[in-house]
Structure formats: structure tokens, C-alpha cells
Design an enzyme around this catalytic site. Structure first.
Site, PDB file in Angstrom:
ATOM      1  CD1 TRP A  62      -5.563  -6.335   8.183  1.00  0.00           C
ATOM      2  CD2 TRP A  62      -4.041  -7.437   6.624  1.00  0.00           C
ATOM      3  NE1 TRP A  62      -4.338  -5.960   9.037  1.00  0.00           N
ATOM      4  CE2 TRP A  62      -3.200  -6.702   8.272  1.00  0.00           C
ATOM      5  CE3 TRP A  62      -2.867  -9.125   6.186  1.00  0.00           C
ATOM      6  CZ2 TRP A  62      -1.729  -6.989   8.261  1.00  0.00           C
ATOM      7  CZ3 TRP A  62      -1.859  -8.581   6.932  1.00  0.00           C
ATOM      8  CH2 TRP A  62      -1.302  -7.542   7.516  1.00  0.00           C
TER       9      TRP A  62
ATOM     10  CE1 TYR B  18     -10.915   0.290   8.256  1.00  0.00           C
ATOM     11  CE2 TYR B  18      -9.380  -1.471   6.907  1.00  0.00           C
ATOM     12  CZ  TYR B  18      -9.881  -0.720   8.007  1.00  0.00           C
ATOM     13  OH  TYR B  18      -8.805  -0.849   9.090  1.00  0.00           O
TER      14      TYR B  18
ATOM     15  CG  ASN C 142      -3.467  -4.926   0.442  1.00  0.00           C
ATOM     16  OD1 ASN C 142      -3.298  -6.251  -0.193  1.00  0.00           O
ATOM     17  ND2 ASN C 142      -2.836  -4.225   1.032  1.00  0.00           N
TER      18      ASN C 142
ATOM     19  CE  LYS D 220      -9.768  -4.634   8.714  1.00  0.00           C
ATOM     20  NZ  LYS D 220      -9.348  -3.395  10.114  1.00  0.00           N
TER      21      LYS D 220
ATOM     22  CD  GLU E 145      -3.101  -0.899   1.876  1.00  0.00           C
ATOM     23  OE1 GLU E 145      -3.335  -0.418   2.462  1.00  0.00           O
ATOM     24  OE2 GLU E 145      -4.306  -1.697   1.578  1.00  0.00           O
TER      25      GLU E 145
END
Ligand code: GCB
Length: 732
Positions: free
Chosen positions: A504, A430, A424, A525, A369
Site C-alpha cells: 500500500w 502506525y 491489512n 505511502k 477493513e
């Protein structure tokens, strides 16, 4: 002869950034500790983002007996994040990077009595990765520290923490053979190298020796089915010896068919792991590593993403032994630092040097990321090209990859750098809806049919204390996490081209800056809790899909006992094809199917539920109650789940159930929505600007229903209903 002594006891710890010349007395005055050790085991896990980040000292006397040997080296397997080594007040080495091994030669600096002082720092800076990520950057000497004594003629120990021996097996599947090249580095003239019972004596030129072997009728390292390991051993006339286990296998990726192991399709399906445990931080013992591996074996995963840095050698060893295919990576994460290039290259060189021989490793991860908090500019691209070239120069047998953040445009030039790619995606957690994941991959695959793509992270936080009859995104219930993963499991099974998928995360882990879902300082998570004591329901979903060995049934919702409904769902995860449900000892229903079995039962009072399949069974209790159990709800103010009854909406007119794109396509409805969005963005400032300027985010939002956008924005029920009334007045 080579002697290795693990220095676990005899250390004194000093939590102060004193000047080096003042720390000698602390060999008796400091706090007594043993290694492995981190100073953040408590404050790095309790939330508040206030854990100690600074310089601390580890001081110890070295006895004459311990220093016995012609040449003595100190080996440090992990000093987080930077370290300086002093012997008798003289600085011998500095190492930057908290996850790799480094060695320092002590010979020539020894006196009659010797004091070793190591300063370790996890202070923030602009050169050593990681600096920005959610996980806690524990400080400490958190792996083993050893003294290694060797004869005058010995294998190389210092350069990049090398094991001194590099083994490259190249398999010919048709001939059932492997050509094995062994390289060694030493200060001697000849080396004796042995592979599979054959010994060669070879000369060393410029400090390097090489021997070739052929293994006929080779037994392959064949993933979970047969992770067979060979050993290569190298010996000098002085007696110094090194060895490495290796495995003979081939890996390849196909854009349409995904991952292949030894020529057969072998979809990589598994989880990610961070190296920490509740109460211990990252200072883990071999027993801790073994316990984690036992959970991975129970789950039935065939791959691990060892995120976001180099893990302990013991853990790669366990992966070798258990046939787990590994994604290994460096902590080049979230934010590109203009002065961090050299450190990324150093960490990658050490990772590959130290981990090259592990047959489990299939890919080197360049970054994670990295565009989340940085723009794609020439400096960032150049950094990735250099890393990619370094990997290929050092290793011609493995592929390179990257884990990209969802908002990275799929036509970004950065995606063309590594051999294969991954995203990802957290749609359904989210932001957005779970199904946007499916759309994302379908579009990517259609647009780039020649590119290999994988799913490097996905997950949803769950606190096993929380439950809901109608689970919703962001409610932190164990039940929503299970639903989320049911969707993702199906999405993955329908897309065999995904070369690898990694949940994840397998375990909850410390993220001291987080404060959510009823816990301080944890990313929840995980499929398993931080202390490893509890497997959440979603764990059993994957176990049902992946573990073929151990027949089992698992009743979901065991912790959701008090239910304020007349009828409730009883859900069973199983790797068996048929499940029977018993209520209070009486057969309720049987069902055939795959992985997920759903039953609806009337709730009258307290019931004993039992699920059975052959020998396997599971039981639980549920109870009808009149009022919802408040202890099951995380956010007690947002308990409203059904704001609209579908039947009440006029389908010929617009409503909040339409997507933003649908609404915007109509001038009248679009004007209403845009006016509302502008008002919202005026109060959100920079966040709203970031959304406006990012076409990927704009597209993503276009696919979301207005109601879910409004709920995510925290808009109250009355305002939503008002807006809905306006939209219902506009004909489609
Ligand atoms: C990510 C990061 C990972 C975080 C995760 C999360 O994308 O790569 O380090 O922990 O999201 O849970 O937010």
C-alpha cells in the site's frame, strides 16, 4: 451497425445544486468544460478535509446528427457518486455508485432540439458506499460519456451496464484445451457467435443465446510470461455487433503453497493502485492509465489490487494485455451502514457484470477493513454472506476474498465467509514493531493451516525530502520507508504460503483529511510520488526483487546529500548478483549478494559515489557537514534517536527495553507499568478504553517494548529515563 460517439466537448458545468427545472439555460451560461472532469482536482488534494461535496450539473445540447440512429443510448462510464439523467427536463434515470458504467435509453424522449442535463453528487449520505475512508471522494463525470446508436434489433445495453456478451473459458491443462461458453443478451431471434475462427448461429430464447466452443492446443493467458488474448464476437442480422477479449487460464490457491496460475506456483507479489494523479484528480485519460501501467511493468509486479472500487475498463484492459493478475473490489469500506446493503449488492453486481470477461481478474473483494469502525454483528455478517453468494452465483470461476483490519480477531466468524482471506497490517508504521507482522502470520498459519491467507496492505509514509542516518518509525523519511519494505520483502519471501501480497500503495494519493509528513492532503505511502515524477528508494527495492528483465543498480539516499557523520552507509539495490562501489573514481569494495548491498564508507568531504554491475551503473554525491541538515527532518522536535546506550543497562534488571508482557509478568515491574498506563489512559479517554476492551490490541501491545510504546504515546525523554531508573532497580 453500431455507432459510438464520445462526448468529450460541448459541456457546461454548474457548481450549484439547482432544481432540475431551472438548469436548461446553463447549456449556454455554464462554465465551459470538457470531459473527463472532476470538481475536486484542486480542493480534494490540498488538505483540510474541506473539498466540495455536493450536487453539481453537467449540461449539453445534443445535435440531430449526434442522435442519428434507430435506438440511442447514453453511456456514462463513471459519475461520482450518484447521478440523475434528464433529457429535455424529463428525468430518465438515477444511478447510485461512482465507479461503474451505466446506460440510459434516450429513444422515445427526443425532440427537435435536445438538452441533456446530468446532476452528479458526492454529498455524504447513509446508503451509497464509500462514506468513510482516507481517500478523497472526488465528484464529477470523471470518465468518458458516450452516445451509442444501434439498430432496432440490438444487444442488451441497459441491465447493469452489461457488455451484452459473457465469455467463460474452462481450461483443461492436461488436454491443452479450453471449453468456451459464450452467452449473449439481445432482442433478436438469432445470433452469430464467432470464437477462434469458428462461427455458430444460435437461437435466442427469452432474450438469451448461448454457444459452446472447444479450443484445442489452447494458448494460455499466462501472466507476465505470455498474456495471450482471444476474441469472441457476436453479431445480429441487423448488423449490431459486440465483442469481448478473453483469456484461457486456471487459478487456484493452496493454504501451504499459495497461488497457482495454470497449474504452476505463481506467488502474487505486487502493489495497490488508486485512480488519481496530482492536479488531475480522478479525471484520467487513457495516456495517464498507460503511463501508470508502464511504471507497474518497470517495477516487475505480477499483481495489482485495484482498490477500493471498480476501476476504468481501460485499466482492466491494460492488465489483461500485460498479464497482471488483479484483485477487483467494491467500495464497501471501513464502516458498515445499516441502510447500505442494497448498494453493496448493486455495486458488486455491476462490477461482475462489467468486468467478468477480463482474464486478469482472479478474485472479487467483498469489503475492506469493514470492522475498523463497525462491530461484527448479524447484519454485517448477513451482508457479507449475500455478497459472497452473489459472486458465486454470477461467477463460478473466481474466488472471493476480503481485506481485514489488523484488530479483527482471527477467530471472527466473518473470516469464514469468503473463499480466501487477507489482512491489512501496519505493524512498524502506525503501531508496534515490523517483526510483529512475521509473528502475526506465523501464528495465523499455525492455528489455521487449512486456510488461505494473504497480505492485502502494508506500507509506511515517506516524503522524499526527509532523511535520517538512523531512520525511525514515524519519521516520514525515505530511508525508514526503505528499511520497512526491506523487512517486509524478506518476511514475504520466507512465507511462500501467502497467496498474494500488495504494497500500500504504488502511488501517493489524495487523502484530503490528512496533514502529515510535511504535506497537506496526501497519503504518502506510495513507492512513487503523486505526480509520478519521483520513484522513492523503496520502489527500487521491489524492482530489484521482481524485475528480472532489465539489469540495474540503484544507489539509495541520493537526496540525502549532507551527512553530519564521520562514516556513512551507502546502500545499493540491484537485481544483479554482484555490485562494485567506487568512491571518487577509486574502487572501494565489491560485494556479492541478493537485492540489498550495504557498504560503509568514511566521509571526509564531498564524494562522488558510483555503483556498478556489468553494464549497469548509478552515481550520486554525498557531503560531510558539521551540523545535521534541518531540511531533512520532518518533526524537528523529536530528533533524539538514541536515548539509551545498550551497554549502560543492567541486563539482570528490567528496563524500558522489555516488552509490556515481560514487565507485566513480574508483580513489581507490572505494578509500576500498570500505574503509569492508568495515568496515561485517564488523560486519553475513549482511545484508551478501546484498547482495554480489545483483546487483539492488548496482545499486540504486550509484544511491544515499553520504550516504543512510550515513544508512540509522545512521552518526553526525561519521564522515560525516570521510569527506566525505577525498572532498573527491579531484578528479573
Ligand atoms: C488502510 C486502508 C487504506 C488506507 C491505509 C492507510 O488500512 O485500507 O484505504 O489508505 O490503511 O494508509 O492508512
Amino acid at each position: 451497425m453500431r455507432n459510438t460517439k464520445v462526448l468529450s466537448s460541448g459541456w457546461r458545468f454548474l457548481k450549484a445544486a439547482l432544481p432540475a427545472e431551472t438548469v436548461m439555460p446553463y447549456r449556454v451560461q455554464g462554465e465551459q468544460i470538457s470531459l473527463p472532469h472532476t470538481w475536486n482536482a484542486v480542493d480534494g488534494q490540498d488538505g483540510g478535509n474541506d473539498y466540495h461535496r455536493g450536487t453539481c450539473w453537467y449540461v449539453r445540447e445534443l445535435t440531430a446528427e449526434e442522435l442519428n440512429g434507430e435506438h440511442v443510448f447514453l453511456e456514462i462510464n463513471g459519475a461520482a457518486m450518484t447521478a440523475e439523467v434528464y433529457l429535455n427536463g424529463n428525468k430518465l434515470a438515477r444511478h447510485e455508485g461512482g465507479y461503474s458504467t451505466f446506460r440510459v435509453e434516450l429513444t422515445g424522449h427526443l425532440a427537435d432540439t435536445n438538452v441533456l442535463a446530468i446532476s452528479v453528487s458526492n454529498e455524504d449520505n447513509g446508503t451509497v458506499y464509500p462514506q468513510k475512508a482516507d481517500f478523497t471522494f472526488y465528484g464529477g463525470l470523471y470518465r468518458e460519456v458516450k452516445l451509442i446508436s444501434v439498430p432496432k434489433e440490438h444487444f442488451e445495453l441497459v441491465k447493469d451496464g452489461t457488455p451484452g456478451i459473457k465469455v467463460t473459458p474452462i481450461v483443461d491443462l492436461e488436454k491443452h484445451s479450453a471449453a468456451v461458453t459464450v452467452e449473449t443478451w439481445q432482442n433478436a431471434e438469432n445470433v452469430e457467435i464467432t470464437v477462434n475462427g469458428e462461427t455458430r448461429r444460435v437461437p435466442s430464447e427469452n432474450g438469451c443465446a448461448q454457444a459452446e466452443f472447444v479450443i484445442e492446443n489452447v494458448r494460455l493467458w499466462d501472466g507476465l510470461d505470455d498474456p495471450f488474448l482471444y476474441t469472441a464476437e457476436a453479431k445480429l442480422d441487423s448488423g449490431d455487433t459486440v465483442s469481448a477479449r478473453f483469456g484461457c487460464r486456471t487459478f487456484r490457491c493452496d493454504p501451504e503453497k499459495g497461488f497457482f496460475l495454470n497449474g504452476r506456483s505463481y506467488p502474487l507479489r505486487g502493489v495497490s493502485r488508486h485512480q488519481d494523479v496530482k492536479g488531475k484528480g480522478n479525471a484520467l485519460s487513457y495516456e495517464d492509465h498507460k503511463a501508470d501501467m508502464a511504471i507497474i511493468k518497470e517495477l516487475g509486479a505480477n499483481t495489482l489490487r485495484l482498490a477500493h472500487y471498480q476501476h476504468a475498463q481501460e485499466f482492466y484492459d491494460l492488465c489483461d494485455e500485460n498479464g497482471i493478475v488483479v484483485w477487483a473490489e467494491i467500495p464497501y469500506i471501513t464502516m458498515h451502514m445499516k441502510n447500505g446493503r442494497e448498494n453493496t449488492l448493486n455495486q458488486m453486481r455491476e462490477l461482475i457484470t462489467q468486468c467478468y470477461n477480463h482474464p486478469c481478474i482472479a478474485v472479487w473483494g467483498l469489503s475492506n477493513e469493514i470492522t475498523a469502525a463497525s462491530v461484527v454483528n448479524e447484519d454485517l455478517l448477513e451482508n457479507h454472506r449475500l455478497l459472497n453468494d452473489l459472486c458465486h452465483r454470477m461467477d463460478r470461476t473466481r474466488l472471493t476474498t476480503m481485506a481485514n483490519v489488523f484488530m479483527l480477531e482471527t477467530d471472527s466468524p466473518i473470516l469464514e465467509i469468503p473463499d480466501i482471506n487477507s489482512y491489512n497490517l501496519y505493524f512498524g508504521w502506525y503501531l508496534g514493531e515490523m517483526s510483529q507482522t512475521d509473528e502475526f502470520f506465523d501464528e495465523y498459519h499455525a492455528q489455521y493451516p487449512d486456510r488461505v491467507i494473504g497480505f492485502s496492505e502494508y506500507g509506511a509514509d515517506a516524503n522524499p525530502a526527509y532523511h535520517a542516518e538512523h531512520p525511525e518509525r514515524s519519521d516520514y523519511t525515505e530511508d525508514y520507508q526503505a528499511l520497512y519494505h526491506e523487512h517486509m520483502l524478506k518476511m514475504i519471501e520466507e512465507r511462500p504460503y501467502l497467496w498474494a501480497t500488495h504494497v500500500w500503495n504504488l502511488f501517493d494519493f489524495a487523502a484530503d483529511g490528512r496533514d502529515e509528513g510535511g504535506k497537506h492532503g496526501e497519503n504518502q505511502k506510495g513507492l512513487v510520488t503523486f505526480d509520478r515524477s519521483l520513484r522513492k528508494d523503496a520502489f527500487y527495492l521491489y524492482k530489484a526483487a521482481w524485475n528480472k528483465r532489465e539489469p540495474f543498480v540503484h544507489l539509495c539516499g541520493k537526496r540525502y546529500i549532507n551527512r553530519a557523520v564521520e562514516e556513512t552507509e551507502i546502500k545499493v539495490y540491484s537485481n544483479q548478483p554482484a555490485v562494485t562501489l567506487y568512491v571518487d573514481g577509486v574502487k572501494f569494495a565489491g560485494q556479492t549478494g541478493k537485492t540489498v548491498f550495504r557498504f560503509r564508507i568514511p566521509l571526509l568531504g564531498e564524494h562522488l559515489i558510483r555503483a556498478e554491475s556489468g553494464e549497469a551503473s548509478d552515481t550520486m554525491c554525498v557531503r560531510r557537514v558539521s551540523e545535521p541538515d534541518e531540511s531533512y527532518i520532518y518533526n524537528k522536535t523529536s530528533t533524539v534517536v538514541n536515548w539509551f546506550d545498550q551497554d549502560e543497562l543492567n541486563p539482570d534488571c528490567f528496563s524500558v527495553q522489555d516488552t509490556l508482557a515481560e514487565l507485566r509478568a513480574n508483580p513489581q515491574a507490572g505494578a509500576v507499568v500498570n500505574a503509569m498506563m492508568e495515568k496515561a489512559s485517564a488523560s486519553r479517554g475513549d482511545v484508551a478504553d478501546a484498547v482495554k476492551d480489545n483483546p487483539a490490541l492488548q496482545r499486540m501491545m504486550g509484544r511491544m517494548t515499553l520504550i516504543s510504546l512510550l515513544k508512540q504515546g509522545g512521552v518526553d525523554e526525561e519521564s522515560v529515563k525516570q521510569l527506566n531508573r525505577v525498572l532498573q532497580g527491579i531484578r528479573k
